[in-house]
Design an enzyme around this catalytic site. Structure first.
Site, PDB file in Angstrom:
ATOM      1  N   ALA A  98       0.868  -1.172   0.000  1.00  0.00           N
ATOM      2  CA  ALA A  98       0.000   0.000   0.000  1.00  0.00           C
ATOM      3  C   ALA A  98       0.909   1.227   0.000  1.00  0.00           C
ATOM      4  O   ALA A  98       1.718   1.411   0.904  1.00  0.00           O
ATOM      5  CB  ALA A  98      -0.901  -0.004   1.232  1.00  0.00           C
ATOM      6  N   SER A  99       0.792   2.042  -1.015  1.00  0.00           N
ATOM      7  CA  SER A  99       1.696   3.179  -1.189  1.00  0.00           C
ATOM      8  C   SER A  99       1.530   4.205  -0.079  1.00  0.00           C
ATOM      9  O   SER A  99       0.495   4.257   0.606  1.00  0.00           O
ATOM     10  CB  SER A  99       1.438   3.862  -2.536  1.00  0.00           C
ATOM     11  OG  SER A  99       1.634   2.964  -3.598  1.00  0.00           O
TER      12      SER A  99
END
Length: 386
Positions: A98-99
């Site tokens: 998840a960025s």
């Protein structure tokens, strides 16, 4: 790491830090990142990834979810801790993440969506980015493609539970979704080197493609390409971003696996300090473009000494340079049909001859026959890329 734990406080912190524009603030405050993060995430520490479990460490897990940081959500090589009932203790290789929220916000802002636009997302991942787009534009205007069937199924379930229903397709993101084309906007959430022309074809003239782009020596930069009436896409580097690679293009991680026949290698000496290349992001970016299919790693020794290793797995070529503090010349070796360090020296010289340009002065043009990088002048002939 902040102890605040809600989407509203995350949105506020991103806004105060200058990472979230007014057009996206309400959306970030509405869409709860927590609903898209798995119960076990992985945090990098001392060269390895260590799990943090929601069930056994809820406070730490919750704080990490609402912190402005990337979270590894899937790994390839769990190493179980036999003293802990088989619980995975460490891993070396992440395969999905998840960025950072600030990166998500920046990319969405650069995408410049407006009401009524349709968006193709390449790389669904956790589903959080698709949820943000659906909250902003409406479910019917968002299509997301995910190659990993497990991730795609999980993202669909999480999106449904959170109250969103964009179209999520299991397939190769590079193929897009022609059935729903054309799109006004396309966004990729993994690093690419060869931009699939199919994504250009599926973007309406005047539409925008935002994607992370990199090389084996530099991952990476953010590109904003605009599609023209002639079917080409062209645009500048607009910033930096490091993403996991498109799985078909992921460079060989183990550089040293290519280093063989060291006794047969050619001894060399160079006056180029390896720090001048790999310690300068602009030089490293240019070297990555001009020395294709090459990866590097660094082995550290005592008293500030280190060795830079370069490798091209396809040709079996490799090179190394030994850095010694205070030296003006550096010993090295090269082996194979490519002289990789010589190529790096040439690339560095070309970068200097061009005035040592910053990477944001470069841009990329994608055509039906390939892609090329240009400097300063959009669409001008430049370096053809393999």
């Amino acid at each position: 790491m902040s102890g605040e734990s809600s989407p509203a406080t995350l949105a506020r912190r991103l806004t105060e830090a200058g990472h979230l524009s007014p057009s996206w603030r309400d959306v970030f405050a509405q869409v709860d990142r927590k609903r898209f993060i798995p119960d076990r995430i992985w945090i990098h520490d001392e060269g390895r990834y260590h799990p943090v479990n929601r069930t056994t460490a809820p406070a730490s897990w919750n704080a990490l979810v609402y912190d402005d940081r990337a979270l590894v959500t899937q790994v390839e090589d769990e190493v179980p801790n036999e003293d802990d009932g088989g619980e995975a203790a460490t891993a070396l290789t992440p395969s999905s993440s998840a960025s950072m929220p600030r990166v998500v916000a920046t990319m969405l802002d650069i995408l410049a969506v407006a009401d009524g636009m349709t968006v193709l997302e390449v790389g669904t991942g956790t589903g959080y980015n698709a949820a943000l787009l659906a909250a902003r534009l409406g479910d019917e205007h968002v299509v997301s493609v995910e190659m990993d069937p497990r991730l795609a199924d999980t993202a669909r379930a999480r999106l449904k539970d959170a109250g969103y229903a964009p179209t999520v397709i299991t397939g190769d993101g590079g193929q897009g979704c022609p059935a729903r084309a054309p799109y006004d906007r396309v966004i990729a959430t993994y690093a690419l080197h060869a931009v699939p022309y199919g994504l250009v074809e599926q973007t309406a003239p005047g539409g925008v493609i935002v994607l992370p782009w990199g090389t084996g020596l530099y991952n990476g930069v953010l590109l904003r390409l605009t599609v023209g009436e002639d079917g080409t896409a062209s645009g500048p580097v607009v910033g930096d971003c490091s993403f996991m690679w498109n799985r078909q293009e992921a460079p060989e991680r183990d550089v040293m696996a290519t280093v063989r026949n060291q006794a047969a290698a050619t001894a060399t000496r160079t006056g180029l300090d390896p720090r001048d290349v790999f310690g300068d992001e602009n030089a490293a970016f240019t070297a990555g473009v001009l020395v294709p299919d090459c990866r590097y790693t660094v082995g550290h020794g005592p008293d500030g000494e280190f060795t830079v290793w370069l490798a091209d797995r396809t040709t079996g070529s490799w090179a190394c340079v030994d850095y010694v503090p205070g030296a003006t010349e550096y010993a090295g070796h090269q082996h194979g049909p490519r002289r990789l360090w010589s190529e790096v020296e040439s690339a560095y010289g070309r970068w200097q001859d061009a005035g040592s340009p910053e990477r944001t002065r470069y841009g990329l043009t994608v055509t039906p026959t390939g892609q090329h990088l240009w400097l300063d002048t959009p669409g001008a002939p430049g370096t053809p890329l393999p």
